[in-house]
Design an enzyme around this catalytic site. Structure first.
Site, PDB file in Angstrom:
ATOM      1  N   ASP A 158       0.830  -1.197   0.000  1.00 56.21           N
ATOM      2  CA  ASP A 158       0.000   0.000   0.000  1.00 56.21           C
ATOM      3  C   ASP A 158       0.875   1.261   0.000  1.00 56.21           C
ATOM      4  OD1 ASP A 158      -2.427   1.335   0.051  1.00 56.21           O
ATOM      5  OD2 ASP A 158      -3.244   0.106   1.675  1.00 56.21           O
ATOM      6  N   TRP A 192      -2.994   3.386  -5.765  1.00 57.50           N
ATOM      7  CA  TRP A 192      -4.218   4.069  -6.191  1.00 57.50           C
ATOM      8  C   TRP A 192      -4.046   4.916  -7.454  1.00 57.50           C
ATOM      9  CZ3 TRP A 192      -2.501   6.581  -1.284  1.00 57.50           C
ATOM     10  CH2 TRP A 192      -2.557   5.695  -0.210  1.00 57.50           C
ATOM     11  N   GLY A 193      -3.087   4.556  -8.297  1.00 61.38           N
ATOM     12  CA  GLY A 193      -2.901   5.295  -9.553  1.00 61.38           C
ATOM     13  C   GLY A 193      -1.955   6.482  -9.446  1.00 61.38           C
ATOM     14  N   ASP A 213     -10.105   3.455  -3.698  1.00 59.34           N
ATOM     15  CA  ASP A 213     -10.804   2.228  -3.294  1.00 59.34           C
ATOM     16  C   ASP A 213     -12.204   2.082  -3.894  1.00 59.34           C
ATOM     17  OD1 ASP A 213      -8.569   1.927  -1.781  1.00 59.34           O
ATOM     18  OD2 ASP A 213      -9.622   1.660   0.120  1.00 59.34           O
TER      19      ASP A 213
HETATM   20  C1  GAL Z   1      -6.204   1.038   1.238  1.00 56.74           C
HETATM   21  C2  GAL Z   1      -6.251   0.021   0.114  1.00 56.74           C
HETATM   22  C3  GAL Z   1      -7.328  -0.979   0.468  1.00 56.74           C
HETATM   23  C4  GAL Z   1      -7.002  -1.649   1.785  1.00 56.74           C
HETATM   24  C5  GAL Z   1      -6.806  -0.595   2.867  1.00 56.74           C
HETATM   25  C6  GAL Z   1      -6.299  -1.221   4.166  1.00 56.74           C
HETATM   26  O1  GAL Z   1      -5.223   1.983   0.974  1.00 56.74           O
HETATM   27  O2  GAL Z   1      -6.507   0.658  -1.092  1.00 56.74           O
HETATM   28  O3  GAL Z   1      -7.455  -1.943  -0.564  1.00 56.74           O
HETATM   29  O4  GAL Z   1      -5.838  -2.421   1.625  1.00 56.74           O
HETATM   30  O5  GAL Z   1      -5.883   0.395   2.466  1.00 56.74           O
HETATM   31  O6  GAL Z   1      -6.042  -0.290   5.162  1.00 56.74           O
END
Ligand code: GAL
Length: 388
Positions: A158, A192-193, A213
């Site tokens: 992430d 996220w791109g 998301d």
């Molecule tokens: C976001 C991610 C999600 C999930 C989440 C967990 O940044 O895009 O898919 O992993 O964090 O905290």
């Protein structure tokens, strides 16, 4: 009805492209194309369970992947998302939450492997994960080694708490760390791109998120899914655009909407990571997630991501070229009323003798002749396979 007004602007993607420009391509060896030679299939804890992950949950899900027929349908990875980790030991080794994972992660991996499945895990390239657990920043090589020693097969990385860091640099570090870990590990980039990962992702990871998301609503799913047009040229064996995980079966969309979600993700050659509770899913959800004809489109060996070939207002036709000269076609109706949609044979270069099959409902529909017309329900889809 003015259909044009129903179109959701594809702003996310175009803004990201314009703002970020072309990121420098990575040098050095790319990730292995033998991993994820078709889009990865599996399950991930986040969409349904959030931080509520545990040894018990993961074992029960692995059991359900097998007993529900998901494994037989091709689902392979059982992925633990955020919140499994709590701290670092004195030597910097990442420590799993002992209350939630009393036997450690390796024991879970062993269990999952014994079922003929693979285990995935989650970390963050920044200083903390999105849920404020320890991130992997400056522990990239150590963490990759630890995951390999546990038998981890897939890592999602992430991008929270990464202020001042460059994703092109940080994710390349992970690529190298995973390559040196001694174990083949699918590398899922989740930023996220940011900075157009489709440009540097193919030489860095096996898949990369293209947007923020997803959530369990038709509007969000549709905004993400239908905005993928144009990214198809960056996808191929071992490197895939990732429009985020599935929400099928989580309850926020109706039958037509989940059919659209599944059909669109199949045509997009998107990773198919179920995000629902597999232990309690309905027969309808199971049937959709395990639809072998839809999955065959997603996993087709030609490994080409589909794209939009026609749109009029909020009616769209998407095509995915298949091996042996066939094509998968989605007639999508994004409006709130049923519409008759016509597929002209010429639009997709089909011969009049080309035959059609409805993949969601498993029905042969005969030759296309000049065109084919079907009523497509509101927020729904008719998904076809067109023979050569
Ligand atoms: C976001 C991610 C999600 C999930 C989440 C967990 O940044 O895009 O898919 O992993 O964090 O905290």
């Amino acid at each position: 009805m003015n259909l044009r007004s129903k179109i959701h602007p594809l702003s996310l993607l175009s803004i990201a492209v314009v703002m970020c420009g072309v990121a420098a391509a990575q040098t050095g060896s790319g990730p292995s194309a033998t991993l994820a030679s078709t889009p990865p299939m599996g399950w991930n804890s986040w969409n349904k369970f959030g931080c509520d992950v545990s040894d018990k949950l993961i074992r029960e899900i692995a059991d359900a992947v097998v007993s529900s027929g998901m494994k037989a349908a091709g689902y392979q990875y059982v992925n633990i998302d955020d919140c499994w980790q709590v701290s670092r030991a004195e030597d910097g080794t990442i420590v799993a939450d002992a209350e939630r994972f009393p036997n450690g992660i390796k024991a879970v991996a062993d269990y999952v492997h014994d079922k003929g499945l693979r285990l995935g895990i989650y970390t963050d390239a920044g200083r903390m994960t999105c849920q404020k657990r320890p991130g992997s920043y400056e522990h990239e090589f150590q963490d990759a080694k630890t995951y390999a020693s546990w038998g981890v097969d897939y890592v999602k990385i992430d991008w929270c708490f990464a202020e001042g860091l460059d994703p092109v640099v940080q994710y390349a570090k992970f690529r190298d760390a995973l390559a040196q870990s001694g174990r083949p590990i699918v590398f899922s980039i989740c930023n996220w791109g940011v900075k157009a990962p489709w440009r540097w992702g193919p030489t860095t990871g096996n898949l990369w998120r293209t947007t923020g998301d997803i959530n369990d609503t038709y509007d969000r799913m549709a905004v993400i899914g239908f905005s993928q047009n144009g990214l198809e040229k960056f996808a191929g064996p071992g490197h895939w655009n990732d429009p985020d995980m599935l929400e099928v079966g989580n309850g926020g969309m109706n039958r037509n909407e989940y059919r659209t979600h599944m059909a669109l993700w199949a045509i997009l050659a998107a990773p198919l990571l179920a995000g629902n509770d597999l232990r309690t899913m309905s027969a309808e959800t199971k049937e959709l997630l395990t639809n072998s004809e839809v999955i065959a489109v997603n996993q087709d060996p030609k490994a080409v991501q589909g794209h939009r070939v026609w749109e009029e207002g909020a009616l769209e036709i998407w095509v995915k070229p298949l091996a042996h000269g066939g094509q998968a076609v989605g007639l999508f109706n994004r409006t709130e009323a049923a519409f008759k949609m016509t597929l002209e044979a010429k639009l997709i270069g089909a011969q009049p003798s080309a035959t059609l099959r409805d993949l969601l409902d498993h029905k042969d529909l005969g030759a296309i002749k000049g065109s084919f017309t079907a009523e497509v329900p509101e927020h729904g889809v008719v998904m076809l396979r067109v023979s050569k």
